[in-house]
Design a protein around this motif. Structure first.
Motif, mmCIF file in Angstrom:
data_model
loop_
_atom_site.group_PDB
_atom_site.id
_atom_site.type_symbol
_atom_site.label_atom_id
_atom_site.label_comp_id
_atom_site.label_asym_id
_atom_site.label_seq_id
_atom_site.Cartn_x
_atom_site.Cartn_y
_atom_site.Cartn_z
ATOM 1 N N THR A 65 0.798 -1.231 0.000
ATOM 2 C CA THR A 65 0.000 0.000 0.000
ATOM 3 C C THR A 65 0.829 1.278 0.000
ATOM 4 O O THR A 65 0.355 2.320 -0.469
ATOM 5 N N LEU A 66 2.059 1.224 0.491
ATOM 6 C CA LEU A 66 2.827 2.455 0.680
ATOM 7 C C LEU A 66 4.152 2.514 -0.076
ATOM 8 O O LEU A 66 4.699 3.602 -0.258
ATOM 9 N N ALA A 67 4.694 1.368 -0.497
ATOM 10 C CA ALA A 67 5.990 1.388 -1.181
ATOM 11 C C ALA A 67 5.868 2.034 -2.551
ATOM 12 O O ALA A 67 4.894 1.827 -3.272
ATOM 13 N N GLU A 68 6.859 2.827 -2.894
ATOM 14 C CA GLU A 68 6.901 3.485 -4.207
ATOM 15 C C GLU A 68 7.590 2.571 -5.211
ATOM 16 O O GLU A 68 8.663 2.038 -4.938
ATOM 17 N N GLU A 69 6.977 2.395 -6.375
ATOM 18 C CA GLU A 69 7.580 1.551 -7.408
ATOM 19 C C GLU A 69 8.725 2.294 -8.080
ATOM 20 O O GLU A 69 8.602 3.468 -8.434
ATOM 21 N N THR A 70 9.849 1.604 -8.263
ATOM 22 C CA THR A 70 11.023 2.215 -8.892
ATOM 23 C C THR A 70 11.421 1.520 -10.185
ATOM 24 O O THR A 70 12.314 2.014 -10.885
ATOM 25 N N ALA A 71 10.805 0.409 -10.507
ATOM 26 C CA ALA A 71 11.206 -0.352 -11.693
ATOM 27 C C ALA A 71 11.014 0.475 -12.962
ATOM 28 O O ALA A 71 10.017 1.176 -13.128
ATOM 29 N N ASN A 72 12.002 0.406 -13.860
ATOM 30 C CA ASN A 72 11.945 1.047 -15.182
ATOM 31 C C ASN A 72 11.839 2.566 -15.111
ATOM 32 O O ASN A 72 11.313 3.201 -16.026
ATOM 33 N N ARG A 73 12.352 3.153 -14.023
ATOM 34 C CA ARG A 73 12.377 4.608 -13.897
ATOM 35 C C ARG A 73 13.820 5.061 -13.714
ATOM 36 O O ARG A 73 14.589 4.421 -12.995
ATOM 37 N N PRO A 74 14.223 6.147 -14.356
ATOM 38 C CA PRO A 74 15.608 6.645 -14.176
ATOM 39 C C PRO A 74 15.860 7.064 -12.738
ATOM 40 O O PRO A 74 14.980 7.625 -12.076
ATOM 41 N N LEU A 75 17.058 6.804 -12.248
ATOM 42 C CA LEU A 75 17.391 7.170 -10.873
ATOM 43 C C LEU A 75 17.281 8.683 -10.652
ATOM 44 O O LEU A 75 16.927 9.129 -9.569
ATOM 45 N N GLU A 76 17.606 9.472 -11.683
ATOM 46 C CA GLU A 76 17.527 10.927 -11.552
ATOM 47 C C GLU A 76 16.096 11.399 -11.297
ATOM 48 O O GLU A 76 15.874 12.407 -10.651
ATOM 49 N N GLU A 77 15.148 10.650 -11.802
ATOM 50 C CA GLU A 77 13.733 10.982 -11.595
ATOM 51 C C GLU A 77 13.255 10.495 -10.234
ATOM 52 O O GLU A 77 12.523 11.205 -9.534
ATOM 53 N N ILE A 78 13.703 9.314 -9.853
ATOM 54 C CA ILE A 78 13.268 8.735 -8.589
ATOM 55 C C ILE A 78 13.808 9.533 -7.399
ATOM 56 O O ILE A 78 13.092 9.830 -6.457
ATOM 57 N N SER A 79 15.104 9.843 -7.456
ATOM 58 C CA SER A 79 15.776 10.450 -6.299
ATOM 59 C C SER A 79 16.539 11.697 -6.728
ATOM 60 O O SER A 79 17.764 11.662 -6.926
ATOM 61 N N PRO A 80 15.843 12.830 -6.903
ATOM 62 C CA PRO A 80 16.505 14.055 -7.348
ATOM 63 C C PRO A 80 17.392 14.679 -6.255
ATOM 64 O O PRO A 80 17.227 14.405 -5.097
#
Length: 229
Positions: A214-229
């Protein structure tokens, strides 16, 4: 082209970083903006996964020997089978994590472990064969979830605080490693049956599954720069 943009179905996802998030660093940074939820969620998954892992594997030899009368060599053999089954879970997750996604892996693995451990408790854990089968199947889940954390946690933080975020996750992991065996020992010593141990472990695993799903953010197939600016 980059990966798909975050959607409303991805808890905690955001397309634009705030100035505070871009400046976040140190321990305080782990609890700034989007990183606050990530730190709490990933900490909960680290804790519950390793609580169950060590709660099961550290006590199985004693349970087999004391509750079922197995010889020490047989008790260790049965426990080893469960650990080997867990290695299979690690392999399955390694092959599927980029297809299913991190959040789904956690929810499936911890949810399945919870269902299997609670089923074992409902059956009464009457024989060592029952315990062997159901804990081994469960180990596929919680070993798989735990190995995925080593991939997922670094993705949640930018380079400037990635090592710190992973270290905090590892510290919470150790808390689960300590408390899991201790509380299993308390329940095992106080309870009238082994089933009570698996009720507790199943409940903890279920909490982890719910938090992740319910709370975890999906990170698959996303650039790291977008996920963790």
């Amino acid at each position: 082209m980059g990966g798909p943009a975050p959607t409303a179905q991805e808890p905690g996802a955001a397309t634009t970083a705030t100035p505070a998030e871009r400046a976040a660093t140190g321990v305080r940074g782990l609890f700034t903006g989007r990183y606050r939820r990530r730190t709490l969620v990933v900490g909960a998954i680290w804790f519950t996964g390793y609580f169950v892992n060590y709660g099961v594997t550290s006590w199985l030899p004693s349970i087999y020997k004391d509750a079922y009368g197995l010889t020490l060599s047989d008790a260790l053999l049965y426990s080893t089978v469960t650990s080997v089954a867990g290695l299979l879970g690690c392999l399955v997750v390694a092959l599927t994590v980029d297809v299913l996604g991190r959040r789904r892996i956690f929810a499936i693995c911890l949810g399945a472990s919870a269902a299997l451990l609670l089923t074992l408790a409902a059956l009464g854990a009457g024989t060592p064969a029952q315990v062997l089968i159901w804990t081994s199947l469960s180990a596929v889940g919680f070993f798989g979830s735990n190995i995925c954390l080593y991939l997922y946690t670094p993705e949640l933080y930018p380079t400037r605080m990635r090592a710190l975020g992973c270290s905090v996750g590892g510290a919470v992991n150790r808390l689960g490693v300590i408390l899991g065996p201790v509380l299993v020992g308390v329940v095992y010593a106080a309870g009238d049956s082994v089933a009570a141990v698996f009720v507790m472990l199943g409940a903890v695993s279920l909490v982890g599954a719910v938090v992740a799903g319910t709370l975890a953010e999906e990170t698959a197939n996303r650039p790291l720069e977008e996920i963790s600016p």
